[in-house]
Motif scaffolding. Sequence first.
Motif, PDB file in Angstrom:
ATOM      1  N   ASP A   6     -13.349 -35.721   3.673  1.00 11.18           N
ATOM      2  CA  ASP A   6     -14.639 -35.618   4.354  1.00 11.18           C
ATOM      3  C   ASP A   6     -14.502 -36.350   5.680  1.00 11.18           C
ATOM      4  O   ASP A   6     -14.678 -37.574   5.748  1.00 11.18           O
ATOM      5  CB  ASP A   6     -15.743 -36.241   3.498  1.00 11.18           C
ATOM      6  CG  ASP A   6     -17.124 -36.071   4.138  1.00 11.18           C
ATOM      7  OD1 ASP A   6     -17.181 -35.703   5.333  1.00 11.18           O
ATOM      8  OD2 ASP A   6     -18.126 -36.318   3.457  1.00 11.18           O
ATOM      9  N   PRO A   7     -14.150 -35.616   6.768  1.00  9.28           N
ATOM     10  CA  PRO A   7     -13.921 -36.280   8.063  1.00  9.28           C
ATOM     11  C   PRO A   7     -15.105 -37.110   8.531  1.00  9.28           C
ATOM     12  O   PRO A   7     -14.933 -38.178   9.111  1.00  9.28           O
ATOM     13  CB  PRO A   7     -13.652 -35.102   9.012  1.00  9.28           C
ATOM     14  CG  PRO A   7     -13.185 -33.993   8.127  1.00  9.28           C
ATOM     15  CD  PRO A   7     -13.928 -34.164   6.836  1.00  9.28           C
ATOM     16  N   ALA A   8     -16.333 -36.631   8.283  1.00  3.40           N
ATOM     17  CA  ALA A   8     -17.519 -37.375   8.726  1.00  3.40           C
ATOM     18  C   ALA A   8     -17.615 -38.713   8.002  1.00  3.40           C
ATOM     19  O   ALA A   8     -17.910 -39.750   8.610  1.00  3.40           O
ATOM     20  CB  ALA A   8     -18.786 -36.545   8.488  1.00  3.40           C
ATOM     21  N   ALA A   9     -17.349 -38.695   6.687  1.00  9.04           N
ATOM     22  CA  ALA A   9     -17.405 -39.943   5.920  1.00  9.04           C
ATOM     23  C   ALA A   9     -16.314 -40.911   6.373  1.00  9.04           C
ATOM     24  O   ALA A   9     -16.533 -42.127   6.455  1.00  9.04           O
ATOM     25  CB  ALA A   9     -17.265 -39.649   4.433  1.00  9.04           C
ATOM     26  N   GLU A  10     -15.135 -40.377   6.682  1.00 10.46           N
ATOM     27  CA  GLU A  10     -14.029 -41.224   7.153  1.00 10.46           C
ATOM     28  C   GLU A  10     -14.369 -41.849   8.505  1.00 10.46           C
ATOM     29  O   GLU A  10     -14.091 -43.035   8.741  1.00 10.46           O
ATOM     30  CB  GLU A  10     -12.741 -40.393   7.251  1.00 10.46           C
ATOM     31  CG  GLU A  10     -12.195 -39.956   5.900  1.00 10.46           C
ATOM     32  CD  GLU A  10     -10.989 -39.051   6.041  1.00 10.46           C
ATOM     33  OE1 GLU A  10     -10.573 -38.780   7.207  1.00 10.46           O
ATOM     34  OE2 GLU A  10     -10.453 -38.618   5.019  1.00 10.46           O
ATOM     35  N   LEU A  11     -14.992 -41.058   9.398  1.00 10.25           N
ATOM     36  CA  LEU A  11     -15.371 -41.590  10.706  1.00 10.25           C
ATOM     37  C   LEU A  11     -16.451 -42.655  10.549  1.00 10.25           C
ATOM     38  O   LEU A  11     -16.397 -43.706  11.203  1.00 10.25           O
ATOM     39  CB  LEU A  11     -15.865 -40.462  11.611  1.00 10.25           C
ATOM     40  CG  LEU A  11     -16.361 -40.870  13.006  1.00 10.25           C
ATOM     41  CD1 LEU A  11     -15.287 -41.637  13.772  1.00 10.25           C
ATOM     42  CD2 LEU A  11     -16.812 -39.647  13.797  1.00 10.25           C
TER      43      LEU A  11
END
Length: 325
Positions: A6-11
């Motif tokens: 989940d790129p958004a969660a990682e960011l």
Amino acid sequence: MPTARDPAAELQHALLSRLKLRQLSLLQAIDRHRTLGRVAAEMRVSQPAITKALREAEDIFGSTLFERTSRGLVPTPSGEAVLHYARRWLAELESTTRVLTSLEAGRSGRVRLGLTQQVPQQLLSAALTHLLDRTPRMAVMTREGTTDELVASLVARELDCAIGRSYDGDATGLVQEAIYQQEPCLVVAAKSVKRLSRGPLDWARLAQLDWILPPPNTPMRRTYNAIFVGAGVQPPVPMLETTSMRSMETVLRTEPNAIAILARDVVMEMEQAGHLAALPYRLSWSLPPVSFFTLKELVGHPMVRSLRAMVGETARGMQRSARGG
């Protein structure tokens, strides 16, 4: 079995664990100066240190935030998005520090109120009295501007609430409520009112006078232009373009053919000094209503809520008085 990324969660995790407020301040400084050398001079550090700090910020956000051009460092689309939120975060921080300072000084809090210049004096006085006559005292900041400017300041978290004309643009999180309807009238120098009142209302004749109008591309300028066009008359080229009441009053007093459109209740306050007067014509249209603005997140704030209620009550009283009961 591996889980989906989940790129958004990682960011979000990277921002929460690594991002510092000084990095947001750095990005604002780069946007303001557009050269790393000037940023380094302002922050009194070396240019290599600024370059390293920018790379660290870009690594945290996972995007290139500025690109080098002939005009200096220009934000990328990702940079524009980050700067938009950086301004809001830093404005919220500045607001918090002011509130805390007010509380430490024995105040009961701090309110930032925006006002257009055509808010009637009675409404302005009631709002300021409500905020200042409190125990313990409330710290108050006021800012004047056009409705568009006040809405932009609200969205940027530089104001808590505002009183201005109704707003028909797109502003995320904005809450507005019409509280007061003003009647428009034509205002001129008192010494010119008899001469300029001869005959029926004639927009073609009025268009030949020296007009004071709001600046181009503002909602009120578009409204006034539409009035002339609707009457079959080419909108006049104004002598003065301004939203400043002081500038309007000065020119109206000194220029015999100067004319402007203002709210009747505002003009009635001006007439008391004896220098200005309304022409005896009733205009068949209404000004956009005076409205109370705040943000969705502040609607329930006790001070904003009580100010909104008091302003609405005062406005209703003014409307009843204008109707003669």
